[in-house]
Scaffold this active site. Structure first.
Site, PDB file in Angstrom:
ATOM      1  N   ASP A  67       0.656  -1.165  -0.031  1.00 31.67           N
ATOM      2  CA  ASP A  67      -0.150  -0.135  -0.132  1.00 31.67           C
ATOM      3  C   ASP A  67       0.930   1.325   0.118  1.00 31.67           C
ATOM      4  OD1 ASP A  67       0.959  -0.376   2.510  1.00 31.67           O
ATOM      5  OD2 ASP A  67      -0.894  -0.810   3.618  1.00 31.67           O
ATOM      6  N   ASN A 135      -7.699  -2.041  14.372  1.00 29.39           N
ATOM      7  CA  ASN A 135      -8.835  -2.374  13.894  1.00 29.39           C
ATOM      8  C   ASN A 135      -9.021  -3.483  13.033  1.00 29.39           C
ATOM      9  OD1 ASN A 135      -7.738  -1.392  11.479  1.00 29.39           O
ATOM     10  ND2 ASN A 135      -9.363   0.423  10.905  1.00 29.39           N
ATOM     11  N   HIS A 137      -7.289  -4.120  10.314  1.00 29.04           N
ATOM     12  CA  HIS A 137      -6.955  -4.230   8.788  1.00 29.04           C
ATOM     13  C   HIS A 137      -5.698  -4.755   8.367  1.00 29.04           C
ATOM     14  CE1 HIS A 137      -4.651  -0.117   9.593  1.00 29.04           C
ATOM     15  NE2 HIS A 137      -3.778  -0.802   9.194  1.00 29.04           N
ATOM     16  N   GLU A 142      -9.781  -1.663   5.182  1.00 31.38           N
ATOM     17  CA  GLU A 142     -10.329  -1.313   6.325  1.00 31.38           C
ATOM     18  C   GLU A 142     -11.318  -2.197   6.483  1.00 31.38           C
ATOM     19  OE1 GLU A 142      -8.814   0.512   8.138  1.00 31.38           O
ATOM     20  OE2 GLU A 142      -8.351   2.501   7.600  1.00 31.38           O
TER      21      GLU A 142
HETATM   22  C1  GLP Z   1      -0.354   0.391   8.441  1.00 35.63           C
HETATM   23  C2  GLP Z   1      -0.107  -0.310   7.252  1.00 35.63           C
HETATM   24  C3  GLP Z   1      -0.170  -1.684   7.509  1.00 35.63           C
HETATM   25  C4  GLP Z   1       0.354  -2.171   8.965  1.00 35.63           C
HETATM   26  C5  GLP Z   1      -0.305  -1.350   9.966  1.00 35.63           C
HETATM   27  C6  GLP Z   1       0.141  -1.654  11.511  1.00 35.63           C
HETATM   28  O1  GLP Z   1      -1.832   1.015   8.402  1.00 35.63           O
HETATM   29  N1  GLP Z   1      -0.976   0.040   6.235  1.00 35.63           N
HETATM   30  O2  GLP Z   1       0.119  -2.345   6.470  1.00 35.63           O
HETATM   31  O3  GLP Z   1       0.006  -3.308   9.220  1.00 35.63           O
HETATM   32  O4  GLP Z   1      -0.220   0.251   9.610  1.00 35.63           O
HETATM   33  O5  GLP Z   1       1.034  -0.844  11.760  1.00 35.63           O
HETATM   34  P1  GLP Z   1       2.230  -0.857  12.941  1.00 35.63           P
HETATM   35  O6  GLP Z   1       3.192  -2.055  12.579  1.00 35.63           O
HETATM   36  O7  GLP Z   1       2.913   0.346  12.809  1.00 35.63           O
HETATM   37  O8  GLP Z   1       1.271  -1.092  13.928  1.00 35.63           O
END
Ligand code: GLP
Length: 241
Positions: A67, A135, A137, A142
């Site tokens: 992404d 959440n 995702h 989402e």
């Molecule tokens: C972002 C990314 C996800 C990731 C998520 C959790 O939203 N798009 O791919 O898994 O954050 O991030 P973190 O590892 O910083 O908690």
């Protein structure tokens, strides 16, 4: 869905990195699906360490990232492209032509989604690395995202923007939009490793593994895939029965 629980974040990262290194050594032209966020930072650190010690080459590897933000403006350094360059790509011998990340600066994000979808569909990802949002995702899919979704433009959830605001100067700076691979793209990967660390992920992890399989927790869709591994530290696993 197989689950592995590690004592701490460091052990978790070493184990995930070992999986990636093992694959790349066996299959020099492996196709990796990569993730951003704070969780995989330690994995990339291990990959760089191993590369610098001369053990593994990424010369023939291809990568697809999940992404990218849309609407970062001058905040280029907050882009996932910049994150990947800083944490991994600038430190290994990967061919820059074999790095694929959606371009969040394309003036027409819908066309960018179509173009990215075409590129992904010409390949099959051998190993997709995932984190999980609080959440539920995955990528930026989402809650509410359809099981058969492909690369699409997404309006980020309030919770996601607030969680990710720690990387920005203020909540207002966090983009409203992003491009993400869809659930269908992720599930087409041969193997998937989702990693989660810390108590902040307990609810999402519980919901993914022990809740219903539905789009209120997009990560629960991974239970429909036959080779998905969930790598957790003890804190993230805290609510599992
Ligand atoms: C972002 C990314 C996800 C990731 C998520 C959790 O939203 N798009 O791919 O898994 O954050 O991030 P973190 O590892 O910083 O908690």
């Amino acid at each position: 869905m197989e689950i592995k629980i590690f004592d701490n974040y460091n052990d978790l990262c070493v184990a995930v990195a070992d999986e990636i290194i093992g694959l790349v050594r066996k299959k020099h032209d492996a196709i990796l699906g990569l993730a951003t966020g704070s969780t995989p930072v330690g994995v990339y650190r291990e990959l760089v360490k191993d590369f610098q010690a001369g053990f593994t080459s990424y010369k023939n590897v291809t990568t697809f990232n999940l992404d990218e933000y849309v609407g970062l403006g001058s905040n280029w350094e907050k882009s996932y492209r910049s994150y990947m360059d800083n944490n991994l790509f600038n430190h290994i011998d990967i061919n820059p032509d074999c790095i694929f990340i959606p371009n969040g600066y394309n003036a027409n994000p819908d066309l960018e989604c179509e173009a990215y979808e075409k590129k992904i569909n010409r390949h099959q990802i051998d190993l997709q690395l995932l984190g999980i949002g609080s959440n539920g995702h995955i990528g930026f899919n989402e809650p509410g995202t359809a099981f058969d979704s492909v690369t699409h433009l997404v309006r980020l959830d309030k919770k996601t923007r607030s969680d990710n605001s720690r990387f920005f100067n203020s909540l207002d700076e966090v983009p409203l939009l992003a491009i993400t691979m869809g659930i269908k793209n992720i599930l087409k990967s041969k193997k998937i490793i989702l990693m989660a660390s810390g108590t902040g992920k307990q609810n999402a992890v519980f919901r993914m593994i022990q809740g219903p399989v539905d789009n209120s927790c997009p990560a629960s869709f991974l239970r429909e895939h036959s080779d998905t591994w969930v790598y957790l530290d003890k804190d993230a696993a805290g609510k599992l029965e």
